[in-house]
Design an enzyme around this catalytic site. Structure first.
Site, PDB file in Angstrom:
ATOM      1  N   GLU A 182      -2.075   5.475  17.032  1.00  0.00           N
ATOM      2  CA  GLU A 182      -1.757   4.180  16.430  1.00  0.00           C
ATOM      3  C   GLU A 182      -0.934   3.300  17.361  1.00  0.00           C
ATOM      4  O   GLU A 182       0.238   2.981  17.076  1.00  0.00           O
ATOM      5  CB  GLU A 182      -1.056   4.385  15.079  1.00  0.00           C
TER       6      GLU A 182
ATOM      7  N   GLU B 256      -7.788   8.922   9.762  1.00  0.00           N
ATOM      8  CA  GLU B 256      -6.882   9.391   8.713  1.00  0.00           C
ATOM      9  C   GLU B 256      -7.301   8.710   7.405  1.00  0.00           C
ATOM     10  O   GLU B 256      -7.136   7.504   7.247  1.00  0.00           O
ATOM     11  CB  GLU B 256      -5.435   9.037   9.055  1.00  0.00           C
TER      12      GLU B 256
HETATM   13  C1  GAL Z   1      -0.237   7.198  10.057  1.00  0.00           C
HETATM   14  C2  GAL Z   1       0.079   8.088  11.241  1.00  0.00           C
HETATM   15  C3  GAL Z   1       0.237   9.537  10.861  1.00  0.00           C
HETATM   16  C4  GAL Z   1       1.126   9.648   9.653  1.00  0.00           C
HETATM   17  C5  GAL Z   1       0.539   8.833   8.523  1.00  0.00           C
HETATM   18  C6  GAL Z   1       1.362   8.898   7.255  1.00  0.00           C
HETATM   19  O1  GAL Z   1       0.143   5.894  10.290  1.00  0.00           O
HETATM   20  O2  GAL Z   1      -0.921   7.996  12.231  1.00  0.00           O
HETATM   21  O3  GAL Z   1       0.801  10.239  11.941  1.00  0.00           O
HETATM   22  O4  GAL Z   1       2.379   9.190  10.003  1.00  0.00           O
HETATM   23  O5  GAL Z   1       0.461   7.490   8.910  1.00  0.00           O
HETATM   24  O6  GAL Z   1       2.587   8.264   7.403  1.00  0.00           O
END
Ligand code: GAL
Length: 684
Positions: free
Chosen positions: A151, A316
């Site tokens: 990110e 994700e």
């Molecule tokens: C995303 C990140 C993950 C985790 C997730 C939940 O932004 O890539 O590592 O932090 O959010 O907070």
């Protein structure tokens, strides 16, 4: 950028942190993943110290063991380069790698993303760790691909370290060549900001009332994007040189001050997005955060992702309730919502969906950021839902590579996105219209693409759409205006809104009458303009008997030769004056609307231009359901997604096979709360 999908079939993955768990758990975790239908496991993106416990000392044993275990279970991995979290030894020994806030205070070790992209030392450490990783894993067949960092520009998308100032000076020298040119571009004569030596030039710093020179700020945002893109390219160049051509390169986004199109073009095989629709339900007192579309609003983010990369992945995908120990209170996804959000991603172009995360962490900032499994790891409803999703995947695996079908495009460009960040009221106008058009497209079943105007954008790309909406391009350069003119002349319909065409590429205001280079295209000139204040009586623009909200800001217009007035304002001191003008040009037509667009106004345009209910040949659905179609080689998948907590009825007008059940359906069909269906559309 490769146009075809990297994925030959719809694929499911999960994020896993082997370093968070006792090794004794790995085997059963991997076995259960495989059983649930998962094929890829994203690992390693925060594990730098495990790979390099001391500077220059590398160790791969730990991840070798995990990757071998994954192989034994028939799984493959996506390996993250671990640069989002510098090791403590690096943060301690080399404070110059750290990012700083605008006052110059360094962000210290203890969270993540506290580094800057321009530190010579950080670049050296980055090159070294990525080189070592690629030499070790670049030909390992269990490694399917690589995720660069994690990110980029998340959490912080502004950088104020000393390295950034040094790099900013170089960026500006290259761009302007001389201080005179810089002073002109920044309008530095205003408030005596004129620079007489490059040493006096800094990234923005602490100033009175935060009133930083807007032209400096615009260049600063461009510089941050340049820094992030270059940083990704440093990594992708090493990856390309060392890894097997079978391994892909991606990264996950999408965050501010970053030209994602350029980064994808330069460094990636495909782009991935991190989709957390449950944010829509968090406890918040910020009215800007509340949106009538709720989690359906994520379809907008997915549409924007699709314009970066038509076939993308979700690195994700939310699987549990969100919350750091410092932020966010939101309910757990209801039964069905994980499926709904997964199908939302696929409907919009995702060919890969990976859940965040397998198990909920028992330690650290994200102990409340829930994954599929809870802390104890026992069987639960979310894992059961993943298994059901896998069965649904099986029914639509060959959708990978199918294109989303849009009826029009909403046009943006990075210059205006970045320029308006500082311009409080322009930003308000932009946000209102972006929401208005997207909500209208959703509620009237008129699927919408985003299209970013870039230097290389061609007329053919524009002509893929019968309608372009480019609502408030304050910065409108001659070449872009020319492209738009050609689009209209060739038969396109173009809709522009208030505050178009009054700024140059530096963000300075032009002395031509507004809307500058758009005047001849839409046949309108702005005579007067005003923000619509809270004490003003509501203003409308009446278009052939239909009353449209004249939201946020009004441009009071006069028609130029060859243009016709379609709508007039109904109140305020400009009652009766033109508020909507149309010009027919060549085979097409251009509209200028002297306000921001709320969803009702946008819906009226879509309806009058004959674009609404794009799927009415096959299905009628209430506005509470999203309809979306992907198509490939004559095959079409029509998604019906019910975001509501109550069932909805849709009416199939022709018999169609529903992919998940395999049944041929026709007539009225009930979609349960959070229900999803995919119909295989026959040729008409
Ligand atoms: C995303 C990140 C993950 C985790 C997730 C939940 O932004 O890539 O590592 O932090 O959010 O907070």
């Amino acid at each position: 950028m490769k146009k075809d999908s990297i994925f030959k079939k719809l694929t499911m993955g999960v994020c896993y942190y082997p370093e968070h768990w006792d090794e004794a758990l790995w085997d059963s975790d991997l076995r259960r993943m495989k059983e649930a239908g998962i094929e890829l496991v994203r690992i390693g993106e925060f594990a730098w110290t495990i790979f390099e416990p001391e500077e220059g000392v590398f160790s791969f044993d730990f991840f070798d063991r995990f990757i071998e275990a994954a192989r034994r279970h028939g799984l493959r991995v996506i390996l993250g380069t671990p640069t989002a979290t510098p090791p403590a030894w690096a943060s301690h020994d080399y404070p110059e790698i750290l990012n700083a806030d605008i006052s110059g205070t360094l962000y210290r070790h203890g969270a993540r993303r506290h580094y800057n992209y321009n530190s010579v030392k950080y670049l050296q450490l980055t090159r070294e760790i990525v080189t070592q990783l690629t030499r070790h894993y670049g030909h390992n067949p269990v490694v399917a691909g690589w995720q660069i960092d994690n990110e980029l520009n998340c959490e912080l998308s502004e950088f104020y370290s000393e390295s950034d100032t040094a790099a900013f000076r170089l960026f500006l020298r290259k761009k302007y060549g001389s201080l005179d040119a810089l002073n002109r571009a920044w309008g530095a004569v205003f408030w005596n900001q004129t620079y007489t030596s490059w040493d006096q030039v800094f990234v923005p710093r602490h100033t009175i009332n935060h009133t930083i020179n807007p032209h400096q700020m615009l260049d600063y945002y461009r510089f941050i994007s340049e820094s992030a893109c270059s940083y990704a390219k440093v990594q992708s160049d090493i990856l390309r040189a060392n890894i097997s051509p079978d391994q892909f390169i991606t990264t996950n986004g999408m965050f501010p001050n970053l030209d994602n199109h350029r980064m994808t073009r330069e460094s990636l095989d495909f782009y991935t997005y991190d989709s957390y629709p449950d944010f829509a339900f968090q406890l918040t007192e910020d009215p800007l955060n509340s949106d009538t579309l709720g989690d359906r609003k994520w379809s907008r983010n997915l549409s924007e992702t699709r314009c970066i990369c038509p076939h993308f992945g979700i690195m994700e995908q939310q699987s549990g309730s969100p919350g750091w120990n410092t932020r966010m209170e939101a309910p757990a996804p209801k039964p069905g919502q994980m499926t709904l959000w997964t199908m939302q991603s696929i409907a919009h172009g995702a060919d890969y969906v990976s859940y965040f995360r397998w198990r909920t962490s028992t330690m650290g900032t994200e102990i409340y950021w829930h994954g599929i499994l809870d802390y104890c790891g026992k069987e639960n409803r979310r894992l059961r839902e993943v298994r059901q999703i896998t069965q649904k995947f099986d029914a639509i695996r060959d959708i990978a590579g199918a294109m989303y079908r849009a009826s029009f495009a909403f046009v943006k460009d990075y210059d205006n996105v970045w320029d308006s960040q500082l311009d409080v009221w322009v930003n308000r106008v932009n946000k209102a219209s972006e929401k208005g058009w997207f909500n209208a497209s959703q509620l009237t079943h008129t699927p919408m693409d985003y299209l970013y105007l870039q230097d290389g954008t061609t007329l053919d790309e524009l002509l893929r759409y019968p309608l372009l909406v480019y609502p408030h391009a304050a910065i409108l350069t001659q070449p872009r205006a020319e492209l738009l003119r050609q689009y209209v002349e060739a038969g396109g319909k173009l809709i522009l809104g208030c505050r178009t065409g009054y700024k140059s590429i530096t963000g300075q205001c032009c002395m031509d009458p507004m809307p500058g280079p758009a005047r001849d295209i839409c046949g309108a000139e702005v005579e007067d303009f005003t923000f619509v204040g809270p004490a003003d009586e509501p203003v409308h623009i009446v278009w052939e008997g239909t009353v449209l909200d004249g939201a946020v800001f009004n441009d009071i217009l006069s028609p130029l030769d060859g243009a016709e007035v379609l709508g007039v304002f109904d109140s305020n001191y400009y009652q009766g004056k033109p508020g909507l003008i149309r010009k027919k040009l060549g085979k097409g037509e251009a509209y200028y609307f002297g306000a921001a667009f709320d969803s009702q106004a946008a819906a009226v345009f879509l309806k009058r231009l004959g674009l609404t209910e794009a799927f009415s040949a096959w299905v009628d659905a209430p506005s509470g359901c999203e309809l979306a179609m992907r198509e490939k080689e004559g095959k079409r998948w029509l998604f019906a997604l019910n975001y509501g907590a109550h069932s909805e009825e849709i009416v199939l007008k022709v018999p169609m096979q529903e992919a998940f059940s395999g049944k041929v359906c026709t007539g009225t069909l009930t979609l349960p709360a959070y229900g999803t269906a995919v119909f295989l559309v026959p040729q008409l």
